[in-house]
Design an enzyme around this catalytic site. Structure first.
Site, PDB file in Angstrom:
ATOM      1  N   ASP A 193      14.574  -9.101  -5.786  1.00 54.96           N
ATOM      2  CA  ASP A 193      13.127  -9.010  -5.601  1.00 54.96           C
ATOM      3  C   ASP A 193      12.895  -9.295  -4.125  1.00 54.96           C
ATOM      4  O   ASP A 193      12.982 -10.449  -3.690  1.00 54.96           O
ATOM      5  CB  ASP A 193      12.403 -10.026  -6.482  1.00 54.96           C
ATOM      6  CG  ASP A 193      10.889 -10.001  -6.308  1.00 54.96           C
ATOM      7  OD1 ASP A 193      10.403  -9.390  -5.328  1.00 54.96           O
ATOM      8  OD2 ASP A 193      10.184 -10.602  -7.137  1.00 54.96           O
TER       9      ASP A 193
ATOM     10  N   SER B 282       6.534   5.032   7.400  1.00 52.48           N
ATOM     11  CA  SER B 282       5.823   6.163   6.811  1.00 52.48           C
ATOM     12  C   SER B 282       4.950   6.828   7.867  1.00 52.48           C
ATOM     13  O   SER B 282       4.514   6.176   8.828  1.00 52.48           O
ATOM     14  CB  SER B 282       4.928   5.685   5.658  1.00 52.48           C
ATOM     15  OG  SER B 282       4.090   6.720   5.196  1.00 52.48           O
TER      16      SER B 282
ATOM     17  N   TYR C 190      -2.093   0.074   2.506  1.00 51.71           N
ATOM     18  CA  TYR C 190      -0.753   0.644   2.572  1.00 51.71           C
ATOM     19  C   TYR C 190      -0.480   1.164   3.985  1.00 51.71           C
ATOM     20  O   TYR C 190       0.565   0.880   4.577  1.00 51.71           O
ATOM     21  CB  TYR C 190      -0.590   1.774   1.553  1.00 51.71           C
ATOM     22  CG  TYR C 190       0.703   2.532   1.717  1.00 51.71           C
ATOM     23  CD1 TYR C 190       1.909   1.990   1.261  1.00 51.71           C
ATOM     24  CD2 TYR C 190       0.738   3.778   2.335  1.00 51.71           C
ATOM     25  CE1 TYR C 190       3.109   2.675   1.433  1.00 51.71           C
ATOM     26  CE2 TYR C 190       1.931   4.464   2.505  1.00 51.71           C
ATOM     27  CZ  TYR C 190       3.112   3.915   2.047  1.00 51.71           C
ATOM     28  OH  TYR C 190       4.290   4.597   2.221  1.00 51.71           O
TER      29      TYR C 190
ATOM     30  N   LYS D 215       2.508  -0.117   6.805  1.00 54.05           N
ATOM     31  CA  LYS D 215       3.519   0.720   7.448  1.00 54.05           C
ATOM     32  C   LYS D 215       3.343   0.726   8.979  1.00 54.05           C
ATOM     33  O   LYS D 215       4.330   0.823   9.715  1.00 54.05           O
ATOM     34  CB  LYS D 215       3.474   2.139   6.880  1.00 54.05           C
ATOM     35  CG  LYS D 215       3.918   2.210   5.421  1.00 54.05           C
ATOM     36  CD  LYS D 215       5.325   1.670   5.212  1.00 54.05           C
ATOM     37  CE  LYS D 215       5.831   1.861   3.808  1.00 54.05           C
ATOM     38  NZ  LYS D 215       7.213   1.367   3.616  1.00 54.05           N
TER      39      LYS D 215
END
Length: 248
Positions: A59, A139, A152, A156
């Site tokens: 994890d 990304s 999100y 990134k």
């Protein structure tokens, strides 16, 4: 066999882009630890690949779990040459002020804190060896943000900046740090990015990519192999867009 004699950890390596990177690394001669919260998927891929591939449950958001991963890799390989921080999650597309605190925390922990934790537990080993390659899977969202994915996107962007900062600090020691920026691909996160997986949504998404297709796991594996190989010995601090022109 560009990675012959090398050992690597790939987080989130059981599926999607991570599995593409694992397959390429193994094909190029590396011994790979497939680190994933989905241990059954990691074991299945390790069994398929052979060649010393190992599965390790992790994890990446938890310090004690990453510590166990680091210890297992060093015990198995003796020396770790490559670390790929690929594990990542997103939240569903929504207005930035509608994202729940739980969803924000999950994105923060998996996409950002994980990079800190793997560095904390594995960079000392690389420093001792005065060598190593770290690859962060960021990304295009960190370069050309899409609406309704604000937190999100931010995670990134953070990863890209962290990559450059790590590269500057670690270069004198012989450790290179780079990132790759894929556009969306056929991975478990695709539906999350689009909100719903329909032919219409796919067509709309693909219309933003000049080359007209999604990134594939093979695309990511090829780029990752180059950046983590000795061929890229003069390359550090780069966030390579592997996106079919999405960010132009």
């Amino acid at each position: 066999m560009r990675l012959e004699g090398k050992s690597a950890i790939v987080t989130g390596g059981a599926s999607g882009f991570g599995a593409g990177i694992v397959r390429k690394f193994a094909a190029e001669g590396a011994r790979v630890m497939i680190a994933d919260i989905n241990i059954e998927g990691a074991k299945a891929l390790a069994a398929e690949l052979g060649n010393g591939a190992l599965a390790q449950q992790v994890d990446v958001s938890r310090d004690e779990s990453v510590s166990r991963l680091a210890a297992a890799a060093i015990m198995a390989f003796g020396k770790l040459d490559i670390l790929v921080n690929n594990a990542g999650v997103s939240h569903q597309p929504a207005a930035l002020d509608d994202i729940s605190e739980a969803d924000f925390d999950r994105v923060f922990l998996v996409n950002m804190k994980s990079v800190y934790l793997t560095a904390r537990h594995l960079v000392p080993h690389m420093k001792a060896n005065k060598a190593g390659a770290i690859l962060n899977v960021a990304s295009t969202a960190g370069v050309s943000p899409r609406p309704r994915l604000s937190w999100y996107n931010a995670s990134k962007g953070w990863m890209i900046n962290a990559t450059k900062s790590m590269a500057v600090e670690l270069a004198p020691i012989g450790i290179r740090v780079n990132a790759i920026n894929p556009v969306a691909g056929e991975t478990p996160l695709l539906k999350t990015f689009m909100g719903e997986d329909t032919p219409e949504m796919r067509a709309k998404f693909l219309s933003t990519i000049p080359m007209g297709r999604f990134s594939t796991p093979e695309d990511m594996g090829n780029a990752a192999c180059y950046l983590c190989s000795d061929e890229a010995s003069m390359v550090t601090g780069v966030a390579m867009e592997v996106d079919g022109g999405r960010c132009i």
